[in-house]
Design an enzyme around this catalytic site. Structure first.
Site, short mmCIF file in Angstrom:
data_model
loop_
_atom_site.label_atom_id
_atom_site.label_comp_id
_atom_site.label_asym_id
_atom_site.label_seq_id
_atom_site.Cartn_x
_atom_site.Cartn_y
_atom_site.Cartn_z
N ASP A 221 0.82 -1.21 0.00
CA ASP A 221 0.00 0.00 0.00
C ASP A 221 0.85 1.26 0.00
OD1 ASP A 221 -2.68 1.18 0.13
OD2 ASP A 221 -2.08 1.87 2.11
N LEU A 302 -8.38 5.56 2.09
CA LEU A 302 -8.50 6.75 1.25
C LEU A 302 -7.20 7.10 0.55
CD1 LEU A 302 -10.59 9.03 3.65
CD2 LEU A 302 -11.41 7.76 1.65
N ARG A 303 -6.15 6.29 0.76
CA ARG A 303 -4.90 6.60 0.09
C ARG A 303 -5.04 6.48 -1.43
NH1 ARG A 303 -1.59 3.77 3.03
NH2 ARG A 303 -0.87 5.52 4.30
N ALA A 304 -5.88 5.57 -1.89
CA ALA A 304 -6.08 5.43 -3.33
C ALA A 304 -6.64 6.69 -3.95
CB ALA A 304 -7.00 4.24 -3.62
N VAL A 307 -3.76 9.31 -4.03
CA VAL A 307 -2.73 9.00 -5.02
C VAL A 307 -3.27 9.20 -6.43
CG1 VAL A 307 -1.34 7.13 -5.96
CG2 VAL A 307 -1.48 7.43 -3.50
#
Length: 725
Positions: A221, A302-304, A307
């Site tokens: 991740d 929520l990192r997707a 990014v």
């Protein structure tokens, strides 16, 4: 720095460890062809380091390492504080830098700066912990009596790229160090009397071959983008790749000179894109569209979203636009989401591009014309090279995405999948011709489930893993050994403590340096975790043809494999049917390959029990050569019949004796139902194994039997008796 810590001396900045300068033998980035997605991902994370790095997955021999190393030649130069070993930014120096404080010059108001090439620092898979985070300079400590911190690879990679080839093979304790640095942006060293913290913000780039095992989800991740690469299938493109490689090998300097203009143009384009990044506009409706896409693909966290948004902005800047378009969002989503939408290790990576197109809707009007990028010079044959990452008008990623996986993983049906004769009685006689033909069936595995963790008592000495306590070469220091081990890590405090009482007798006086002898040396005792090998040998003959039994066996194998993936164990699968045995799943931790192979296991036909046991013995022999300290457990699932070939029963008993004499811990799971003949029980005697009668082989029953008879579980079962004694 903590109170009471000894002052850490400063010294002139040493050469950057493992940093690769722009050397003529580095293959030009603009000359790489056939890897558009990988090139685009590397470019985007270079334009915007906040994207978070790149993970390149693909089969061997696809120029993954070559492309990453070539990237260093086109990176813009970096301004750093002169004399700082930690590459502090002159515009914003780190207030906690161990080489600080950096005093500002009177005219500029900033520390004195210098410019150096950007670094690509390589982290070897077998690196030691002190090489990664830094350690005490032993020469200064023992020779001059001064405490001096020697920076590691994380310090050298600050504000640059940290490259890990075969990142999936990196030891767990090194992965933990990378996770800490990636999460906090700082590296902290608390060891051997040194307390140091420094900034460590780097772009992490990793390459891996999925067949050699998967990556931990936590580290996966942390990679902002991922790219799948495979060898091109177009013969003309493959020939062009070989032509360029051979031309480079014949004359690297001349080949590099041919692409010098393209390399300079690509570097200038990167600098322009970086300068344009702050001006790119991402509208609220586009941000909402990105959130809808991430929600539709059911990504975790929520990192997707973050990014994807950053990568879309970088993609627009790379193309010279100040407004994000749907094409930018699509390119970003293709690289940012595949490795985040996987729900469990058995799900294959990839992205449903049809669903992505539906979510994006209709294309937007054509944006304003983009500036035409310069074309590279002619290749060694005198013609114009085909589109390359630095030359294509559309930039990297303009071509079609590479195949989701190598065709080599799709095996053609084996001869065992043909229909075979029905199973005779358990007499071991020769096969008799019959008119009836029993069709081959294929059972599917059920849903894998999580297993409990069982550990062995005491401390073992197995291969590094995450199951049982063991003395290994990787892990944390728990003590010191009085006898130095070859290749062991020096335990400095214990060495000094051993030498201190002898200083007067050795004639040391005043401020003289410490006098050491060989008998004073102490090596660190490293405690980590060990892993195991579980080899399942499954009877897939006609007597085991009940679909419920085979489904249970496959489900248990998948569950053990899932646990092996999480605990760094290995799992193998051997099936025997018809006239031969097959190594359906070589010992591995690659769950994707394992899931495909297990689905392909058919059942039906006669029972070559001896062949299955002999193949198990050979497989374990080879694994013992590769991993001599890994403890195996053989799990034989059979009803004990041996009906294939002459003298089948006697041969199976001899094969069982070979395994018993080799000291292989074994369990025989008796699948005979109804009125039994006791064949499996007899086999367990010859095998020296535990006999477990199981009428119906349910997945949970089989798994509990395996857990009860692992070396760890058998050892833990002795604890109550020992405590009572």
């Amino acid at each position: 720095m903590q109170k009471g810590s000894p002052p850490v001396s400063r010294a002139p900045a040493p050469p950057a460890p493992a940093a690769r300068a722009a050397e003529p033998r580095t293959f030009p980035f603009s000359a790489v062809v056939g890897s558009d997605d990988m090139a685009l991902a590397l470019v985007l994370t270079t334009v915007s380091p906040e994207v978070g790095g790149v993970l390149v997955r693909g089969e061997k021999g696809t120029a993954k390492t070559t492309t990453v190393r070539a990237l260093a030649r086109v990176l813009p130069p970096l301004a750093v504080v002169e004399g700082c070993r930690f590459s502090c930014d002159p515009a914003d120096p780190d207030p906690g830098c161990p080489d600080g404080p950096h005093l500002a010059d009177a005219p500029s108001g900033r520390p004195h700066a210098t410019t150096r090439p950007a670094r690509l620092v390589e982290l070897p898979v077998g690196a030691t912990e002190d090489r990664v985070i830094g350690s005490l300079d032993l020469q200064q400590a023992l020779g001059a009596g001064r405490v001096r911190y020697e920076p590691g690879l994380l310090a050298a990679a600050h504000r640059g790229l940290l490259y890990v080839d075969e990142v999936n093979l990196l030891h767990d304790h090194l992965v933990d160090l990378l996770l800490d640095a990636a999460a906090t942006g700082r590296s902290t060293v608390e060891r051997e009397g040194v307390s140091v913290a420094h900034a460590s913000r780097m772009v992490l780039v990793g390459t891996m071959n999925p067949e050699e095992g998967e990556l931990r989800p936590q580290l996966l991740d942390r990679f902002g983008l991922t790219a799948e690469v495979a060898a091109p299938r177009d013969p003309a493109l493959r020939a062009e790749v070989v032509r360029r490689r051979m031309a480079f090998d014949r004359d690297p300097a001349a080949f590099t000179a041919r692409y010098a203009d393209a390399e300079q143009a690509l570097s200038a384009r990167l600098r322009t894109a970086r300068a344009l990044l702050e001006e790119v506009e991402l509208r609220d409706d586009q941000l909402l569209l990105i959130a809808e896409i991430c929600a539709a693909f059911e990504v975790d966290g929520l990192r997707a979203d973050l990014v994807t948004a950053r990568a879309a902005v970088a993609h627009a800047a790379w193309h010279g636009r100040i407004r994000v378009t749907k094409a930018d969002i699509r390119a970003a989503a293709r690289l940012a989401l595949p490795h985040r939408r996987r729900r469990n290790p058995f799900d294959a990576p990839g992205l449903d591009e049809e669903l992505l197109d539906q979510l994006l809707g209709e294309d937007e009007p054509e944006p304003e014309p983009e500036p035409e990028p310069p074309q590279p010079g002619p290749d060694d044959e005198g013609g114009e090279p085909p589109d390359a990452p630095g030359a294509s008008p559309e930039g990297p990623g303009a071509g079609d995405p590479p195949p989701a996986g190598p065709e080599a993983d799709r095996r053609p049906p084996s001869q065992d999948q043909r229909s075979e004769a029905p199973e005779p009685g358990p007499t071991g006689e020769e096969d008799a011709p019959t008119a009836a033909v029993v069709p081959t069936t294929l059972a599917s595995a059920g849903t894998a489930y999580r297993t409990r963790l069982f550990t062995a008592t005491g401390i073992g000495a197995g291969e590094a893993g995450r199951r049982s306590r063991a003395v290994t070469r990787t892990g944390r220091s728990v003590g010191a050994a009085s006898r130095p081990e070859p290749g062991g890590r020096l335990h400095l405090p214990a060495t000094i403590r051993a030498a201190a009482p002898q200083q007067h007798a050795r004639g040391r006086a005043g401020a003289e340096v410490l006098r050491l002898r060989r008998e004073d040396l102490r090596t660190a005792t490293i405690e980590g975790r060990e892993s195991n090998l579980v080899l399942l040998v499954v009877d897939a003959s006609g007597s085991m043809a009940a679909r419920r039994r085979m489904e249970a066996v496959k489900t248990a194998a998948l569950s053990l494999l899932l646990d092996a993936y999480q605990r760094r164990d290995k799992v193998g699968l051997i099936t025997f049917r018809g006239a031969a045995a097959t190594l359906a799943l070589p010992p591995t931790s690659s769950v994707e390959v394992a899931a495909r192979r297990l689905d392909e296991v058919p059942n039906g036909g006669r029972t070559p029990l001896a062949e299955g046991l002999l193949l198990a013995a050979e497989t374990l022999r080879q694994e013992r050569i590769r991993d001599p300290r890994r403890r195996p457990l053989l799990v034989l699932v059979t009803d004990g019949r041996a009906t294939s070939g002459p003298d089948a029963v006697a041969r199976s008993r001899r094969a069982a004796g070979l395994l018993r004499d080799a000291g292989v811990a074994s369990v025989v799971i008796d699948c005979e139902t109804g009125f039994g003949l006791g064949l499996a029980r007899t086999l367990s005697v010859h095998l020296g194994a535990e006999h477990v009668p199981v009428g119906e082989v349910a997945a949970d029953q089989l798994l509990s039997v395996v857990q009860r008879h692992t070396p760890e579980k058998r050892a833990s079962a002795l604890r109550p008796a020992q405590d009572a004694a």
